[in-house]
Scaffold this motif. Structure first.
Motif, PDB file in Angstrom:
ATOM      1  N   TYR A 281      26.393 -22.022  87.033  1.00 21.74           N
ATOM      2  CA  TYR A 281      26.624 -23.403  87.468  1.00 21.74           C
ATOM      3  C   TYR A 281      27.108 -24.270  86.298  1.00 21.74           C
ATOM      4  CZ  TYR A 281      23.629 -22.057  91.435  1.00 21.74           C
ATOM      5  OH  TYR A 281      23.075 -21.427  92.516  1.00 21.74           O
TER       6      TYR A 281
ATOM      7  N   TYR B 104      22.420 -29.262  96.818  1.00 23.00           N
ATOM      8  CA  TYR B 104      21.521 -28.725  97.850  1.00 23.00           C
ATOM      9  C   TYR B 104      20.068 -28.676  97.380  1.00 23.00           C
ATOM     10  CZ  TYR B 104      22.580 -24.460  95.237  1.00 23.00           C
ATOM     11  OH  TYR B 104      22.770 -23.555  94.235  1.00 23.00           O
ATOM     12  N   TYR B 105      19.856 -28.587  96.057  1.00 19.00           N
ATOM     13  CA  TYR B 105      18.472 -28.602  95.575  1.00 19.00           C
ATOM     14  C   TYR B 105      17.822 -29.962  95.835  1.00 19.00           C
ATOM     15  CZ  TYR B 105      19.468 -24.260  93.111  1.00 19.00           C
ATOM     16  OH  TYR B 105      19.805 -22.965  92.806  1.00 19.00           O
TER      17      TYR B 105
HETATM   18 FE    FE Z   1      21.515 -22.265  93.532  1.00 18.00          FE
END
Ligand code: FE
Length: 344
Positions: A166, A222-223
């Motif tokens: 990421y 999304y976290y």
């Molecule tokens: Fe992830």
């Protein structure tokens, strides 16, 4: 031994007409790094529509890549579904995929979200945003990724390892925007501002911000959406203490990444694999796929109403339009840069 063998073979031949339906039942072998509840419906619908049964192997992204490498030409896998531009790039560099060109996929998946050669396609997207402690910072303190390197944030930044895909993709985006020298100065500034040595995943950084261990963290949307949708008391508390900033809205736009899939080079069931990718680009599948992990569909005409993403202001943010394939290309440079900057 021989007569018995012959007999067995003869028996098998005699039985043959009864079994071909079973023996030739169409299947698809899927190696997937995704495992969300809505994915069950996603796969069931494919089987119902096509008669193709899906055998799923689910594991972490890196484990799947290792497994494919060791299986080589004997791999039973047809499709690989993984997350992040840098991993897709790695898989491609290792020669794991084969090119796929279909009108349906090229019409539905935006060009910036797929490999120009058809080796992989993005099916959902996520953004890398800043989550901050509302008691300690204002949104005006952190309008850009650049702000993370601002000396005023010394000792206030939390982020996972610079070697994690990421962050490699984010660094790759910074290289694409401003060149390697400036991107390195940015990474060095960020490292100088860390509240603690990088550890844990994105969720851990959000918790650290809420706990006051740092004031701002870099995380995938999304976290944070998961926390906003959670009914657990501890998550309600984290949501109350924190806010989100979409970086670079006045500039290049917020960095976006993808979940993507490709047909594997040694796929035993290539036709089924291509049908599966086309299915993933269909309206219904896009909704399931994106919503399962609080992401956005890759197909622009498919609209998902996700309350958490909308509450975060993700309805119409400006996304960095850079091609995902360009981020992949910059990944090796991003890794070296992170190492030089001491972003471990
Ligand atoms: Fe992830």
């Amino acid at each position: 031994m021989r007569p018995i063998r012959l007999l067995t073979a003869a028996l098998a031949a005699a039985l043959l007409p009864a079994v071909p339906a079973l023996a030739q039942e169409p299947v698809l072998n899927l190696y997937s790094a995704r495992h969300y509840q809505t994915d069950e419906a996603l796969y069931d619908n494919f089987t119902r529509a096509t008669g193709i049964r899906i055998n799923r192997i689910e594991a972490g992204d890196d484990q799947l890549l290792e497994r494919l490498k060791s299986e080589g030409a004997n791999s039973p896998a047809d499709v690989l579904l993984i997350v992040d531009a840098s991993r897709l790039y790695n898989a491609q560099q290792q020669g794991l995929f084969q090119p796929v060109r279909t009108v349906a996929l090229e019409a539905r998946i935006p060009a910036s979200m797929r490999d120009p050669g058809g080796e992989w396609f993005g099916f959902s997207s996520r953004a890398r945003v800043l989550v901050y402690n509302k008691a300690r910072l204002k949104t005006a303190d952190i309008p850009t990724y650049e702000s993370l390197a601002d000396p005023r944030l010394k000792g206030k930044v939390c982020v996972r390892s610079g070697s994690h895909p990421y962050n490699l993709s984010l660094t790759a985006a910074m290289i694409e925007r401003q060149g390697e020298a400036k991107a390195e100065a940015w990474a060095r500034g960020l490292v100088a501002n860390l509240a603690r040595a990088p550890k844990g995943g994105d969720s851990d950084q959000i918790k650290a911000v809420a706990a006051g261990e740092c004031d701002v963290a870099v995380v995938n949307t999304y976290y944070y959406a998961r926390i906003l949708r959670s009914t657990k008391a501890e998550d309600r508390d984290i949501a109350a203490k924190t806010g989100v900033v979409w970086p670079d809205q006045g500039g290049a736009g917020t960095h976006v990444n993808i979940s993507g899939a490709g047909v594997l080079r040694h796929a035993p069931h290539r036709d089924a694999a291509v049908r599966f990718l086309e299915y993933l680009a269909s309206d219904d599948a896009q909704r399931y796929f994106a919503d399962g992990n609080n992401e956005w569909p890759a197909v622009k005409s498919v609209v998902v109403k996700n309350p958490a993403l909308e509450a975060m202001g993700g309805g119409d943010f400006k996304a960095d339009p850079v091609a995902i394939s360009a981020l992949g290309r910059n990944t090796p440079a991003a890794q070296k840069l992170a190492d030089r900057a001491g972003w471990r």
